[in-house]
Design a protein around this motif. Structure first.
Motif, PDB file in Angstrom:
ATOM      1  N   GLU A  23       0.826  -1.213   0.000  1.00  0.00           N
ATOM      2  CA  GLU A  23       0.000   0.000   0.000  1.00  0.00           C
ATOM      3  C   GLU A  23       0.856   1.257   0.000  1.00  0.00           C
ATOM      4  O   GLU A  23       1.944   1.262   0.579  1.00  0.00           O
ATOM      5  CB  GLU A  23      -0.878   0.020   1.255  1.00  0.00           C
ATOM      6  N   PRO A  24       0.361   2.344  -0.599  1.00  0.00           N
ATOM      7  CA  PRO A  24       1.069   3.623  -0.508  1.00  0.00           C
ATOM      8  C   PRO A  24       1.109   4.117   0.941  1.00  0.00           C
ATOM      9  O   PRO A  24       0.272   3.727   1.758  1.00  0.00           O
ATOM     10  CB  PRO A  24       0.223   4.560  -1.384  1.00  0.00           C
ATOM     11  N   ASP A  25       2.084   4.953   1.264  1.00  0.00           N
ATOM     12  CA  ASP A  25       2.176   5.544   2.598  1.00  0.00           C
ATOM     13  C   ASP A  25       1.027   6.537   2.780  1.00  0.00           C
ATOM     14  O   ASP A  25       1.008   7.580   2.132  1.00  0.00           O
ATOM     15  CB  ASP A  25       3.523   6.256   2.741  1.00  0.00           C
ATOM     16  N   PRO A  26       0.061   6.254   3.673  1.00  0.00           N
ATOM     17  CA  PRO A  26      -1.112   7.130   3.814  1.00  0.00           C
ATOM     18  C   PRO A  26      -0.883   8.322   4.736  1.00  0.00           C
ATOM     19  O   PRO A  26      -1.723   9.207   4.800  1.00  0.00           O
ATOM     20  CB  PRO A  26      -2.155   6.187   4.427  1.00  0.00           C
ATOM     21  N   ILE A  27       0.250   8.356   5.427  1.00  0.00           N
ATOM     22  CA  ILE A  27       0.494   9.411   6.410  1.00  0.00           C
ATOM     23  C   ILE A  27       1.374  10.520   5.858  1.00  0.00           C
ATOM     24  O   ILE A  27       1.011  11.697   5.890  1.00  0.00           O
ATOM     25  CB  ILE A  27       1.148   8.822   7.680  1.00  0.00           C
ATOM     26  N   ASN A  28       2.542  10.160   5.347  1.00  0.00           N
ATOM     27  CA  ASN A  28       3.497  11.163   4.863  1.00  0.00           C
ATOM     28  C   ASN A  28       3.559  11.250   3.339  1.00  0.00           C
ATOM     29  O   ASN A  28       4.191  12.156   2.800  1.00  0.00           O
ATOM     30  CB  ASN A  28       4.900  10.829   5.389  1.00  0.00           C
ATOM     31  N   GLY A  29       2.949  10.267   2.656  1.00  0.00           N
ATOM     32  CA  GLY A  29       3.064  10.230   1.209  1.00  0.00           C
ATOM     33  C   GLY A  29       4.475   9.883   0.760  1.00  0.00           C
ATOM     34  O   GLY A  29       4.891  10.234  -0.348  1.00  0.00           O
ATOM     35  N   ALA A  30       5.230   9.203   1.636  1.00  0.00           N
ATOM     36  CA  ALA A  30       6.614   8.855   1.321  1.00  0.00           C
ATOM     37  C   ALA A  30       6.673   7.828   0.195  1.00  0.00           C
ATOM     38  O   ALA A  30       5.799   6.970   0.079  1.00  0.00           O
ATOM     39  CB  ALA A  30       7.318   8.304   2.559  1.00  0.00           C
ATOM     40  N   GLU A  31       7.704   7.913  -0.624  1.00  0.00           N
ATOM     41  CA  GLU A  31       7.890   6.955  -1.697  1.00  0.00           C
ATOM     42  C   GLU A  31       8.723   5.755  -1.259  1.00  0.00           C
ATOM     43  O   GLU A  31       8.679   4.708  -1.889  1.00  0.00           O
ATOM     44  CB  GLU A  31       8.550   7.636  -2.897  1.00  0.00           C
ATOM     45  N   SER A  32       9.475   5.915  -0.166  1.00  0.00           N
ATOM     46  CA  SER A  32      10.343   4.840   0.305  1.00  0.00           C
ATOM     47  C   SER A  32      10.499   4.907   1.815  1.00  0.00           C
ATOM     48  O   SER A  32      10.214   5.934   2.447  1.00  0.00           O
ATOM     49  CB  SER A  32      11.724   4.945  -0.353  1.00  0.00           C
ATOM     50  N   VAL A  33      10.986   3.800   2.399  1.00  0.00           N
ATOM     51  CA  VAL A  33      11.304   3.788   3.827  1.00  0.00           C
ATOM     52  C   VAL A  33      12.458   4.750   4.104  1.00  0.00           C
ATOM     53  O   VAL A  33      12.506   5.402   5.145  1.00  0.00           O
ATOM     54  CB  VAL A  33      11.640   2.355   4.283  1.00  0.00           C
ATOM     55  N   ARG A  34      13.377   4.854   3.159  1.00  0.00           N
ATOM     56  CA  ARG A  34      14.480   5.816   3.293  1.00  0.00           C
ATOM     57  C   ARG A  34      13.948   7.218   3.544  1.00  0.00           C
ATOM     58  O   ARG A  34      14.488   7.958   4.377  1.00  0.00           O
ATOM     59  CB  ARG A  34      15.322   5.797   2.014  1.00  0.00           C
ATOM     60  N   GLU A  35      12.897   7.590   2.850  1.00  0.00           N
ATOM     61  CA  GLU A  35      12.323   8.920   3.010  1.00  0.00           C
ATOM     62  C   GLU A  35      11.803   9.139   4.428  1.00  0.00           C
ATOM     63  O   GLU A  35      11.906  10.238   4.977  1.00  0.00           O
ATOM     64  CB  GLU A  35      11.206   9.138   1.984  1.00  0.00           C
ATOM     65  N   LEU A  36      11.263   8.087   5.058  1.00  0.00           N
ATOM     66  CA  LEU A  36      10.795   8.200   6.445  1.00  0.00           C
ATOM     67  C   LEU A  36      11.967   8.485   7.379  1.00  0.00           C
ATOM     68  O   LEU A  36      11.862   9.304   8.294  1.00  0.00           O
ATOM     69  CB  LEU A  36      10.088   6.922   6.870  1.00  0.00           C
TER      70      LEU A  36
END
Length: 218
Positions: free
Chosen positions: A109-122
Motif C-alpha cells: 500500500e502507498p504511505d497514507p500518512i506522509n506520502g513517502a515513496e520509500s522507507v528511506r524517506e521516512l
C-alpha cells in the motif's frame, strides 16, 4: 505501517510529545542501528509500523504481536513492496519502497500518512543526519513525524505491555518474567543463525563465507 484508529465517541489517537526524542545515531560496527523512545505512553499516541511481511521475518513477528494482543483496531499497518527498488531519482541506493497505488502489488500500500515513496524517506524525515541503513520494521509517531523504534525485538515488547489500556487482550502477557532468560537466549540464536543467516547467505559473494553461514542456518 501502524496507525491508531479514532472514533467520534472515543478519541484514542496516541502521541509521544512528552517523551525524549528518538536516537538516530550511527551504530557501532556490526550492530544494527536503533532509533527509540524509552517508554511509549498509551495516552494520545499515533503509531505507524512500516514493514515487509512477505520476505522479512522481523516484521512478521511485529504483525503477529499486533493481532495476538488485539491492537490491530487501534494501530494500523502499511506493507511496502516485496522487492527493493531505487529509493531516489539519480541515486544508486536501492531499498524498501511504497507502491504508487493499491493495485501495483497485491498486499502493498502507498504511505497514507506522509506520502513517502520509500522507507528511506521516512528516515530522512525523522533525521537529517542519519547515516545508517534504512531498515524495517519502523514504528512511527505520526504527530512528531519521527521514528520511535526500528528494532523488532523492542517493538514487540512495547506492543506486549505499553498499550494494555487499549488492547483487547490486555491480560495476555507474552514476555513473562520466569521465561525471559529463555526467551532472550532463543531470540539471540534465532536472529543470528536464522533471521540474519538468510541474509548472509543471500548476499555472500564467495563460496567460503556462504558455507560458514549455511552450516549454522541448517
Amino acid at each position: 505501517m501502524l496507525e491508531s484508529a479514532k472514533t467520534e465517541e472515543d478519541d484514542r489517537t496516541m502521541s509521544l510529545s512528552a517523551l525524549p526524542r528518538p536516537c538516530l545515531s550511527t551504530p557501532a560496527h556490526g550492530h544494527k542501528q536503533r532509533c527509540f523512545a524509552l517508554s511509549p505512553s498509551p495516552s494520545k499516541v499515533s503509531f505507524i509500523l512500516t514493514k515487509n511481511i512477505i520476505t522479512n521475518p522481523a516484521t512478521s513477528r511485529c504483525l503477529a504481536y499486533l493481532k495476538i494482543k488485539g491492537l490491530d483496531k487501534i494501530i494500523g499497518h502499511t506493507v511496502v513492496k516485496s522487492k527493493w527498488e531505487r529509493t531516489k531519482d539519480g541515486d544508486t541506493h536501492i531499498g524498501w519502497v511504497f507502491p504508487v497505488s493499491n493495485t501495483e502489488e497485491p498486499g502493498a500500500e502507498p504511505d497514507p500518512i506522509n506520502g513517502a515513496e520509500s522507507v528511506r524517506e521516512l528516515y530522512e524525515i525523522a533525521s537529517t543526519v542519519y547515516s545508517g541503513k534504512y531498515s524495517v520494521p519502523v514504528l512511527w509517531d505520526k504527530n512528531l513525524k519521527t521514528i520511535v523504534n526500528n528494532e523488532s525485538s523492542e517493538i514487540i515488547r512495547m506492543l506486549n505491555s505499553e498499550f494494555n489500556d487499549l488492547a483487547e487482550n490486555a491480560d495476555l502477557y507474552l514476555y513473562p518474567p520466569h521465561l525471559q532468560a529463555q526467551i532472550d537466549e532463543a531470540n539471540g540464536w534465532i536472529y543470528s543463525c536464522i533471521n540474519n543467516g538468510v541474509y548472509k547467505c543471500g548476499f555472500a559473494k564467495q563460496q567460503e563465507p556462504y558455507e560458514e553461514v549455511i552450516s549454522s542456518l541448517l
